[in-house]
Write a protein that holds these residues in place. Structure first.
Motif, short mmCIF file in Angstrom:
data_model
loop_
_atom_site.label_atom_id
_atom_site.label_comp_id
_atom_site.label_asym_id
_atom_site.label_seq_id
_atom_site.Cartn_x
_atom_site.Cartn_y
_atom_site.Cartn_z
N ALA A 64 25.94 26.41 42.27
CA ALA A 64 25.10 25.61 43.16
C ALA A 64 25.06 24.15 42.70
CB ALA A 64 23.68 26.19 43.20
N TRP A 65 25.02 23.96 41.40
CA TRP A 65 25.04 22.61 40.83
C TRP A 65 26.30 21.86 41.22
CZ3 TRP A 65 23.30 18.40 38.41
CH2 TRP A 65 24.16 17.67 37.59
N MET A 66 27.45 22.52 41.10
CA MET A 66 28.70 21.87 41.44
C MET A 66 28.81 21.61 42.93
SD MET A 66 30.00 21.05 38.69
CE MET A 66 31.25 20.15 39.63
N GLY A 67 28.30 22.54 43.76
CA GLY A 67 28.28 22.28 45.20
C GLY A 67 27.43 21.08 45.54
N LEU A 68 26.29 20.96 44.86
CA LEU A 68 25.41 19.81 45.08
C LEU A 68 26.09 18.52 44.65
CD1 LEU A 68 22.56 18.75 45.83
CD2 LEU A 68 21.90 19.16 43.44
#
Length: 444
Positions: free
Chosen positions: A379-383
């Motif tokens: 989720a962090w990398m998608g953000l």
């Protein structure tokens, strides 16, 4: 920079240190109860010297940051910053062996947040907090001349080439990946990957893993042509400093007076940290830009969700970093006769009398923990990817050449190439003459 700026930063630093967990701790994880053998006391690099000397190191960090901020913002001295970088490399690099390290302290702080039994050393808290405080007030002066990793790369930058903007933005995402992995592995107890894979600590300590020495040598060779490759594309602490630098009270400016649009600073900066003046867009182009921005805002939650799902799927390979999971895999291979020999870890485990089933249960619990951690990492990398695309789609009107607050490391190279700076110093009277001479020299 003013006197009040230093007093305010000192007050914030003191508050951070007082509220932090001040107990000194040496062990990251308790030793496994494999045998009755008494383990020797753990020695943490940087904390194996008298306590008073640890605080001398912390005081030296505050002093060098103060000098770097003064040289960058008040004196605007490129030579002074270069000299301070040499001092920092000798002291924090070779004399102190690259430890305690502000970059690696990310992991200590993370572990302290997720593991209540870990007592984070007060000096480590200081090395983590102090550069952040200075960055909030003065920009990335820590990167300019205090960080030994940045200093050693700055000194080998001989003939830097300018990377295309698309390549620079793409490679810049690697630092976010590294930050996410470092936080995840520290939070789950898998280890401190930043310290394990530090490319320069082997040079500072004049020894170490031959593989990491080769990696560090490759970074230095590449750094002769691509300025500060580790700082720009891998440093996880640089990500945090870049965020804070956007909101810094004071920040280096390229020119001391009005910008005369000579473009020399843009040509001189090897980091691609100069923002150029913008041009007015046509109405159709502005409409397309607004539609693109609206689309990206709608896509952002989708990227976060997809990243979380993919991150969960990585739970097994990610969990291999944890010693319990690796031990369980090894025991399973030995029990299945897939390997003939044993390892010290598997022999020690069998000497404990612990059942294999319990070990498998512990490993399975760790895999489940990495499923949750992997989801957050994805989720962090998608953000990050989504916000990067949104940031690139935004247009802000600029009429002058400005230093990018996030990417600028306050090295001062642009000072020396600015004709207005030379006028201020009384070195020239006519900026046009310097523009002509410098343009010819850069072209050659």
């Amino acid at each position: 920079m003013t006197r009040w700026g230093f007093w305010i930063s000192a007050a914030v630093l003191l508050l951070g240190l007082v509220t932090a967990n001040g107990a000194l701790g040496e062990e990251r994880f308790p030793p496994p109860d494999f045998t009755d053998h008494q383990l020797p006391p753990t020695v943490v690099p940087g904390l194996d010297r008298p306590e008073v000397m640890q605080y001398v190191d912390l005081g030296m960090l505050v002093f060098t940051l103060s000098v770097a901020s003064y040289l960058a913002l008040r004196r605007r001295s490129r030579r002074g910053l270069a000299g301070l970088a040499v001092f920092s490399l000798l002291y924090f690099g070779f004399l102190r062996g690259g430890c305690v390290c502000s970059i690696g302290a990310i992991q200590n702080v993370t572990l302290a947040v997720f593991d209540s039994t870990y007592a984070i050393p007060l000096v480590v808290v200081g090395f983590f907090v102090v550069p952040l405080v200075f960055t909030l007030f003065f920009g990335r002066t820590f990167c300019a001349a205090v960080c030994p990793l940045g200093a050693v790369q700055e000194m080998v930058t001989l003939r830097p080439v300018k990377l295309p903007a698309w390549l620079q933005h793409t490679l810049g995402l690697l630092a976010y990946v590294y930050l996410g992995l470092a936080v995840m592995f520290a939070a789950t107890g898998a280890g401190f990957v930043i310290c394990r894979y530090d490319p320069f600590v082997g040079f500072f300590r004049l020894g170490g893993s031959i593989n990491m020495l080769i990696v560090g040598g490759c970074f230095l060779i590449a750094g002769a042509f691509v300025a500060r490759p580790y700082c720009r594309f891998l440093c996880p602490y640089g990500v945090v400093l870049g965020w804070l630098s956007k909101f810094s009270k004071w920040h280096v400016s390229i020119t001391p007076t009005d910008c005369i649009q000579c473009r020399l600073c843009e040509d001189a900066c090897p980091y691609g940290a100069i923002q150029t003046p913008t041009v007015d867009q046509a109405p159709d182009e502005r409409r397309r830009g607004r539609r693109r921005l609206a689309t990206l805002l709608l896509v952002l939650p989708v990227l976060v969700a997809v990243g979380a799902v993919l991150g969960v799927q990585l739970k097994v390979p990610l969990s291999k970093m944890h010693p319990t999971v690796r031990l369980a895999d090894r025991i399973a291979s030995e029990e299945a006769r897939e390997v003939e020999d044993t390892t010290d870890a598997s022999d020690a485990f069998r000497n404990t009398g612990q059942t294999i089933e319990l070990l498998y249960e512990q490993a399975a619990a760790k895999v489940d923990q990495f499923a949750l951690a992997g989801g957050w990492f994805g989720a962090w990398m998608g953000l990050v990817v989504g916000l990067k695309m949104i940031h690139l789609s935004l247009r802000r009107r600029r009429v002058d050449y400005l230093a990018d607050r996030a990417d600028c490391v306050s090295c001062g190279r642009c000072f020396w190439y600015c004709p207005q700076e030379h006028v201020r110093l009384g070195l020239i009277d006519d900026p046009e003459e310097m523009i002509s001479q410098t343009t010819t020299r850069i072209a050659q």
